[in-house]
Design a protein around this motif. Structure first.
Motif, PDB file in Angstrom:
ATOM      1  N   LEU A   1     -71.197   0.745   6.975  1.00 11.31           N
ATOM      2  CA  LEU A   1     -70.945   2.031   6.323  1.00 11.31           C
ATOM      3  C   LEU A   1     -69.475   2.126   5.934  1.00 11.31           C
ATOM      4  N   SER A   2     -69.143   3.156   5.193  1.00 17.67           N
ATOM      5  CA  SER A   2     -67.759   3.360   4.796  1.00 17.67           C
ATOM      6  C   SER A   2     -67.498   4.841   4.603  1.00 17.67           C
ATOM      7  N   GLY A   3     -66.218   5.167   4.557  1.00 18.33           N
ATOM      8  CA  GLY A   3     -65.822   6.542   4.265  1.00 18.33           C
ATOM      9  C   GLY A   3     -66.349   7.555   5.262  1.00 18.33           C
ATOM     10  N   ASN A   4     -66.620   8.758   4.727  1.00 15.03           N
ATOM     11  CA  ASN A   4     -67.069   9.840   5.594  1.00 15.03           C
ATOM     12  C   ASN A   4     -68.420   9.548   6.230  1.00 15.03           C
ATOM     13  N   ALA A   5     -69.246   8.764   5.536  1.00 14.69           N
ATOM     14  CA  ALA A   5     -70.547   8.406   6.107  1.00 14.69           C
ATOM     15  C   ALA A   5     -70.350   7.625   7.407  1.00 14.69           C
ATOM     16  N   GLN A   6     -69.374   6.715   7.407  1.00 18.90           N
ATOM     17  CA  GLN A   6     -69.088   5.944   8.618  1.00 18.90           C
ATOM     18  C   GLN A   6     -68.511   6.851   9.703  1.00 18.90           C
ATOM     19  N   PHE A   7     -67.544   7.692   9.334  1.00 23.17           N
ATOM     20  CA  PHE A   7     -66.929   8.577  10.314  1.00 23.17           C
ATOM     21  C   PHE A   7     -67.971   9.478  10.977  1.00 23.17           C
ATOM     22  N   LEU A   8     -68.856  10.051  10.142  1.00 23.01           N
ATOM     23  CA  LEU A   8     -69.859  10.973  10.669  1.00 23.01           C
ATOM     24  C   LEU A   8     -70.814  10.249  11.611  1.00 23.01           C
ATOM     25  N   GLU A   9     -71.239   9.027  11.245  1.00 25.52           N
ATOM     26  CA  GLU A   9     -72.170   8.288  12.090  1.00 25.52           C
ATOM     27  C   GLU A   9     -71.511   7.910  13.413  1.00 25.52           C
ATOM     28  N   ILE A  10     -70.249   7.497  13.355  1.00 22.33           N
ATOM     29  CA  ILE A  10     -69.529   7.192  14.603  1.00 22.33           C
ATOM     30  C   ILE A  10     -69.427   8.448  15.463  1.00 22.33           C
ATOM     31  N   HIS A  11     -69.140   9.572  14.820  1.00 18.85           N
ATOM     32  CA  HIS A  11     -69.020  10.831  15.560  1.00 18.85           C
ATOM     33  C   HIS A  11     -70.342  11.193  16.225  1.00 18.85           C
ATOM     34  N   GLN A  12     -71.444  11.013  15.492  1.00 21.63           N
ATOM     35  CA  GLN A  12     -72.745  11.359  16.051  1.00 21.63           C
ATOM     36  C   GLN A  12     -73.130  10.437  17.206  1.00 21.63           C
ATOM     37  N   ARG A  13     -72.630   9.208  17.199  1.00 17.58           N
ATOM     38  CA  ARG A  13     -72.975   8.245  18.253  1.00 17.58           C
ATOM     39  C   ARG A  13     -71.878   8.136  19.321  1.00 17.58           C
ATOM     40  N   ARG A  14     -70.922   9.037  19.316  1.00 15.18           N
ATOM     41  CA  ARG A  14     -69.747   8.838  20.170  1.00 15.18           C
ATOM     42  C   ARG A  14     -70.087   8.787  21.658  1.00 15.18           C
ATOM     43  N   GLU A  15     -71.077   9.561  22.098  1.00 15.75           N
ATOM     44  CA  GLU A  15     -71.435   9.518  23.523  1.00 15.75           C
ATOM     45  C   GLU A  15     -72.006   8.151  23.893  1.00 15.75           C
ATOM     46  N   ALA A  16     -72.867   7.616  23.043  1.00 19.94           N
ATOM     47  CA  ALA A  16     -73.425   6.282  23.293  1.00 19.94           C
ATOM     48  C   ALA A  16     -72.328   5.223  23.220  1.00 19.94           C
ATOM     49  N   LEU A  17     -71.388   5.400  22.291  1.00 17.15           N
ATOM     50  CA  LEU A  17     -70.290   4.441  22.169  1.00 17.15           C
ATOM     51  C   LEU A  17     -69.376   4.505  23.395  1.00 17.15           C
ATOM     52  N   GLU A  18     -69.133   5.691  23.900  1.00 16.00           N
ATOM     53  CA  GLU A  18     -68.320   5.832  25.112  1.00 16.00           C
ATOM     54  C   GLU A  18     -68.995   5.137  26.296  1.00 16.00           C
ATOM     55  N   SER A  19     -70.315   5.297  26.390  1.00 13.16           N
ATOM     56  CA  SER A  19     -71.051   4.624  27.457  1.00 13.16           C
ATOM     57  C   SER A  19     -70.962   3.111  27.311  1.00 13.16           C
ATOM     58  N   SER A  20     -71.062   2.637  26.078  1.00 11.52           N
ATOM     59  CA  SER A  20     -70.957   1.194  25.842  1.00 11.52           C
ATOM     60  C   SER A  20     -69.574   0.682  26.215  1.00 11.52           C
ATOM     61  N   ILE A  21     -68.548   1.431  25.862  1.00 15.23           N
ATOM     62  CA  ILE A  21     -67.180   1.032  26.216  1.00 15.23           C
ATOM     63  C   ILE A  21     -67.051   0.882  27.722  1.00 15.23           C
ATOM     64  N   THR A  22     -67.550   1.875  28.463  1.00 15.11           N
ATOM     65  CA  THR A  22     -67.458   1.831  29.922  1.00 15.11           C
ATOM     66  C   THR A  22     -68.258   0.664  30.492  1.00 15.11           C
ATOM     67  N   GLU A  23     -69.497   0.528  30.042  1.00 14.78           N
ATOM     68  CA  GLU A  23     -70.382  -0.515  30.568  1.00 14.78           C
ATOM     69  C   GLU A  23     -69.878  -1.907  30.215  1.00 14.78           C
ATOM     70  N   TRP A  24     -69.508  -2.123  28.971  1.00 16.61           N
ATOM     71  CA  TRP A  24     -69.088  -3.453  28.536  1.00 16.61           C
ATOM     72  C   TRP A  24     -67.736  -3.837  29.130  1.00 16.61           C
ATOM     73  N   THR A  25     -66.854  -2.858  29.268  1.00 17.73           N
ATOM     74  CA  THR A  25     -65.556  -3.151  29.881  1.00 17.73           C
ATOM     75  C   THR A  25     -65.737  -3.547  31.338  1.00 17.73           C
ATOM     76  N   ARG A  26     -66.622  -2.838  32.046  1.00 13.71           N
ATOM     77  CA  ARG A  26     -66.888  -3.177  33.441  1.00 13.71           C
ATOM     78  C   ARG A  26     -67.455  -4.598  33.552  1.00 13.71           C
ATOM     79  N   ALA A  27     -68.384  -4.939  32.657  1.00 10.02           N
ATOM     80  CA  ALA A  27     -68.964  -6.289  32.680  1.00 10.02           C
ATOM     81  C   ALA A  27     -67.912  -7.339  32.342  1.00 10.02           C
ATOM     82  N   LYS A  28     -67.086  -7.075  31.358  1.00  6.68           N
ATOM     83  CA  LYS A  28     -66.022  -8.004  30.968  1.00  6.68           C
ATOM     84  C   LYS A  28     -65.083  -8.270  32.137  1.00  6.68           C
ATOM     85  N   GLU A  29     -64.656  -7.218  32.798  1.00 12.25           N
ATOM     86  CA  GLU A  29     -63.731  -7.374  33.930  1.00 12.25           C
ATOM     87  C   GLU A  29     -64.421  -8.071  35.101  1.00 12.25           C
ATOM     88  N   GLY A  30     -65.698  -7.764  35.314  1.00 10.28           N
ATOM     89  CA  GLY A  30     -66.432  -8.411  36.405  1.00 10.28           C
ATOM     90  C   GLY A  30     -66.573  -9.907  36.181  1.00 10.28           C
TER      91      GLY A  30
END
Length: 273
Positions: free
Chosen positions: A114-143
């Motif tokens: 995606l690009s532009g506002n369409a990308q921003f809006l989609e990221i915004h709508q998925r931000r909770e899932a993205l935050e969970s992924s950041i936490t989960e993947w970072t924990r796995a990476k460090e482990g």
């Protein structure tokens, strides 16, 4: 009837305002960086309305979780950097067995498409899932970064002790861990398996040392009682002892894993010979 320069300027202004989005060769383009040649090759399309101030602030906070700052007017570059960083973390959050499988990144690839506002809006709508992924993947990476070196050490020790009974037992556990991709499972049993092999190797090496010393003392006693040896002058005995290296074998270090791993890799049969 407008001149081309005016049309190009209007397109850039509308893109900067978030009313249009630009792509060059199918890739999102930052309107600020478009030169004269790129503008002529760019495709402009109507974008969705710009995000509200609150939505943009939420995106900035999300991007900051990965250390991505978002200067005003550079949201597109920050979004691209954020998604790229997220893919890097996902790549390090899994791997070959016994590591867990790498996360499914298809949704991140979709966002990159995606690009532009369409990308921003989609990221915004998925931000909770993205935050969970950041936490989960970072924990796995460090482990993985923490535990994988110990697993490599276990593999070294198992190879070194391949002829010992304990190694065969440990190999069974290693196979189960590898098949289940259980490197990050708690409790971590790898340190315990390492210690099993360290003890087995230490005992085996100490047994070899004791056997060598016993053999040396037995043969030294035989040599001392030999009539030919006894007829030699002390200087001759010392010379022969030095030339033939007839000394008690030095002790071997087996106090820690590093000392044990420094020993030559011998089979059990060689140890007993």
């Amino acid at each position: 009837g407008w001149p081309q320069d005016a049309i190009d300027a209007a397109l850039v202004i509308l893109s900067l305002a978030g009313n249009l989005r630009a792509t060059v060769n199918g890739q999102p383009a930052n309107a600020q960086s478009l030169n004269q040649t790129q503008i002529s090759n760019a495709v402009f399309s109507v974008d969705i309305p710009p995000l509200t101030v609150q939505q943009r602030l939420a995106l900035k906070a999300l991007f900051q979780k990965l250390g991505i700052s978002t200067p005003n007017g550079q949201e597109t570059a920050s979004a691209a950097a954020f998604l790229g960083k997220l893919l890097e973390i996902a790549d390090a959050a899994g791997g070959e067995p016994p590591c867990p499988e790498k996360p499914d990144i298809r949704s991140i690839r979709d966002l990159q498409g995606l690009s532009g506002n369409a990308q921003f809006l989609e990221i915004h709508q998925r931000r909770e899932a993205l935050e969970s992924s950041i936490t989960e993947w970072t924990r796995a990476k460090e482990g993985i970064a923490k535990r994988l070196p110990q697993w490599k050490r276990l593999e070294e020790l198992r190879s070194l002790a391949s002829e010992l009974t304990e190694a065969r037992e440990v190999a069974t556990s290693m196979t189960a861990i590898r098949n289940a991709r259980a490197l990050l499972t708690d409790p971590d049993v790898v340190p315990q398996l390492v210690q099993v092999l360290v003890k087995a190797l230490r005992d085996a090496l100490n047994a070899v040392q004791a056997e060598l010393e016993g053999t040396f003392r037995r043969e030294q006693t035989r040599l001392d009682g030999n009539s030919v040896w006894q007829k030699l002058r002390e200087e001759q005995q010392q010379q022969l002892t030095q030339q033939c290296n007839l000394y008690l074998p030095p002790g071997i270090g087996v106090g820690n894993e590093e000392e044990i791993l420094a020993r030559p890799i011998l089979s059990a049969a060689q140890w007993r010979s």
